[in-house]
Design an enzyme around this catalytic site. Sequence first.
Site, mmCIF file in Angstrom:
data_model
loop_
_atom_site.group_PDB
_atom_site.id
_atom_site.type_symbol
_atom_site.label_atom_id
_atom_site.label_comp_id
_atom_site.label_asym_id
_atom_site.label_seq_id
_atom_site.Cartn_x
_atom_site.Cartn_y
_atom_site.Cartn_z
ATOM 1 N N PRO A 134 0.775 -1.248 0.000
ATOM 2 C CA PRO A 134 0.000 0.000 0.000
ATOM 3 C C PRO A 134 0.810 1.304 0.000
ATOM 4 O O PRO A 134 0.779 2.082 0.944
ATOM 5 C CB PRO A 134 -0.832 -0.130 1.278
ATOM 6 N N CYS A 135 1.465 1.569 -1.109
ATOM 7 C CA CYS A 135 2.214 2.818 -1.244
ATOM 8 C C CYS A 135 1.281 4.031 -1.248
ATOM 9 O O CYS A 135 1.710 5.144 -0.929
ATOM 10 C CB CYS A 135 3.085 2.798 -2.488
ATOM 11 N N HIS A 136 0.003 3.817 -1.555
ATOM 12 C CA HIS A 136 -0.966 4.916 -1.555
ATOM 13 C C HIS A 136 -1.203 5.462 -0.150
ATOM 14 O O HIS A 136 -1.741 6.554 0.008
ATOM 15 C CB HIS A 136 -2.290 4.474 -2.194
#
Length: 178
Positions: A134-136
């Site tokens: 989850p880089c977001h």
Amino acid sequence: MKFKNTLIRSTRIDSRLGDIVLAATDRGLAGAWFDQQRHWPDMAGWQSDPDHPALREAALQLADYFAGRRRHFDLPLDLSHGTAFQQAVWQALLAIPMGRTTSYGTLSSDIGSPAAVRAVGAAVGRNPISVIVPCHRVVGSNGSLTGYAGGLERKSALLTLEGARAAQETASLWESAR
């Protein structure tokens, strides 16, 4: 991203935020990229295989995630195609819980490199497994949305889906994606 000396199987799936290309090795899911996102992989030599077990399971879990039925992914991941530093950053991303965000500075400290904020940002941007890694969930130090290889509208929509942003900010994107 270039995968060297590895057989890559791939498939394309639909999502509420656009098509996603999934890639897997014998070790697990190695990629998930939205169409037209930055850092698109070189897919030369990849074999289309929508029935590959890791790809099939990733597709099912992503469908559940986008439908609001999944809060955690349970997939074998192959993150071996980055540098040791990138892999450390990508592993740290996996520790950010759904519905929460962290800053690039905090993430830098978490991996023991507090002065490497820009390098951490570059590694976050090169994350090969969008959504699942989850880089977001990484935002600016003031909470602002900064950088996302899949586009800021998608980042905002993902954070809204997870309850980390106000729904009205991305309602129009969800409606237009239907």
